[in-house]
Design an enzyme around this catalytic site. Sequence first.
Site, PDB file in Angstrom:
ATOM      1  CG  ASN A   9       0.181 -87.955 -66.453  1.00 16.12           C
ATOM      2  OD1 ASN A   9       1.112 -87.279 -66.873  1.00 16.12           O
ATOM      3  ND2 ASN A   9       0.350 -89.126 -65.838  1.00 16.12           N
ATOM      4  CE  LYS A  11       0.456 -91.965 -68.326  1.00 18.28           C
ATOM      5  NZ  LYS A  11       0.393 -93.343 -67.942  1.00 18.28           N
ATOM      6  CG  HIS A  96       2.027 -91.123 -62.358  1.00 17.92           C
ATOM      7  ND1 HIS A  96       2.436 -92.302 -62.927  1.00 17.92           N
ATOM      8  CD2 HIS A  96       0.808 -90.846 -62.890  1.00 17.92           C
ATOM      9  CE1 HIS A  96       1.491 -92.712 -63.768  1.00 17.92           C
ATOM     10  NE2 HIS A  96       0.505 -91.850 -63.768  1.00 17.92           N
ATOM     11  CD  GLU A  98       3.398 -94.006 -66.017  1.00 17.01           C
ATOM     12  OE1 GLU A  98       3.710 -92.850 -66.357  1.00 17.01           O
ATOM     13  OE2 GLU A  98       2.388 -94.590 -66.452  1.00 17.01           O
ATOM     14  CD  GLU A 168      -3.279 -92.164 -61.777  1.00 18.09           C
ATOM     15  OE1 GLU A 168      -3.915 -91.791 -62.762  1.00 18.09           O
ATOM     16  OE2 GLU A 168      -2.041 -92.144 -61.731  1.00 18.09           O
ATOM     17  N   GLY A 174      -2.848 -97.492 -68.277  1.00 22.37           N
ATOM     18  CA  GLY A 174      -2.357 -97.769 -69.624  1.00 22.37           C
ATOM     19  C   GLY A 174      -2.583 -99.200 -70.074  1.00 22.37           C
ATOM     20  CB  SER A 214      -7.870 -97.899 -68.626  1.00 18.99           C
ATOM     21  OG  SER A 214      -6.556 -98.413 -68.815  1.00 18.99           O
TER      22      SER A 214
HETATM   23  C1  PEP Z   1      -2.118 -92.081 -65.651  1.00 23.77           C
HETATM   24  O1  PEP Z   1      -1.008 -92.381 -66.020  1.00 23.77           O
HETATM   25  O2  PEP Z   1      -2.257 -91.218 -64.765  1.00 23.77           O
HETATM   26  C2  PEP Z   1      -3.267 -92.759 -66.259  1.00 23.77           C
HETATM   27  C3  PEP Z   1      -4.395 -92.763 -65.634  1.00 23.77           C
HETATM   28  O3  PEP Z   1      -3.030 -93.357 -67.482  1.00 23.77           O
HETATM   29  P1  PEP Z   1      -4.123 -94.049 -68.444  1.00 23.77           P
HETATM   30  O4  PEP Z   1      -5.349 -93.168 -68.426  1.00 23.77           O
HETATM   31  O5  PEP Z   1      -3.468 -94.102 -69.782  1.00 23.77           O
HETATM   32  O6  PEP Z   1      -4.415 -95.392 -67.874  1.00 23.77           O
END
Ligand code: PEP
Length: 252
Positions: A9, A11, A96, A98, A168, A174, A214
């Site tokens: 992803n 973003k 997601h 976000e 998630e 992040g 992460s």
């Molecule tokens: C995401 O935004 O889907 C995600 C898993 O981000 P990160 O791997 O940076 O934590």
Amino acid sequence: MRKHIVAGNWKMNTTLPEGVALAKEVNAALAAKDANCDVIICVPFTHLATIAGVIDQNKLGLGAENCADHKSGAYTGEVSAPMVASTGATYVILGHSERRQYYGETSETLREKVALALENGLTPIFCIGEVLAEREAGQHFEVVKKQIEEGLFNLSAEDFGKIILAYEPVWAIGTGKTATDDQAEEIHAYIRSVIADKYGKEVAEETSILYGGSCKPSNAKALFAKPNVDGGLIGGASLKCADFMGIVEAWD
Ligand code: PEP
């Protein structure tokens, strides 16, 4: 056997030339090996058509990071599922955290988006997950159950079978804080049981449930070793080919 998947992803990162260069790099890395999982990159809308023209989608799937909850019309700035499909992309991330947090996405709008994605031949990668306060209050099981029930349980078993789920935990996205492999397994197994209660064991066993938050080369192997973790949705680490491929290789 359900699919093992590593999906990136990106973003709101990379200009078009940077994104095309990264996609080409990942494509070349995958051409040089037989990956033991499906690999997908989900990229900004502006990049889709160009990237579709430079990758081999037999080896590297392509998706958007969102789509509109309407098919067409007076929705300035929105990008519809038919538009995404017309670029050659075949996946779309929906729900997601976000999008839920910053753009007010609700289960109601997500139901529309899922329906439009499916109607247009796109595979939704549907995200669920609790925030830190919910985890600390022990509410994470009920939060993800509600998100699945409200966002997806209107679907027929056949359509539900087309969905990829991504768990998630918002506190891990992040932040550098990963759920432990045991925490991931516990909730993935629970999610599968919620699906089994609604659609039966067979559908539940076929549903790929990815972990996101992460995930990186150093922790992917332990996470993916868990029986109910079928791969990862990768944010930050999908922006560097070597890191992303390190996660893909966790399935080797
Ligand atoms: C995401 O935004 O889907 C995600 C898993 O981000 P990160 O791997 O940076 O934590």
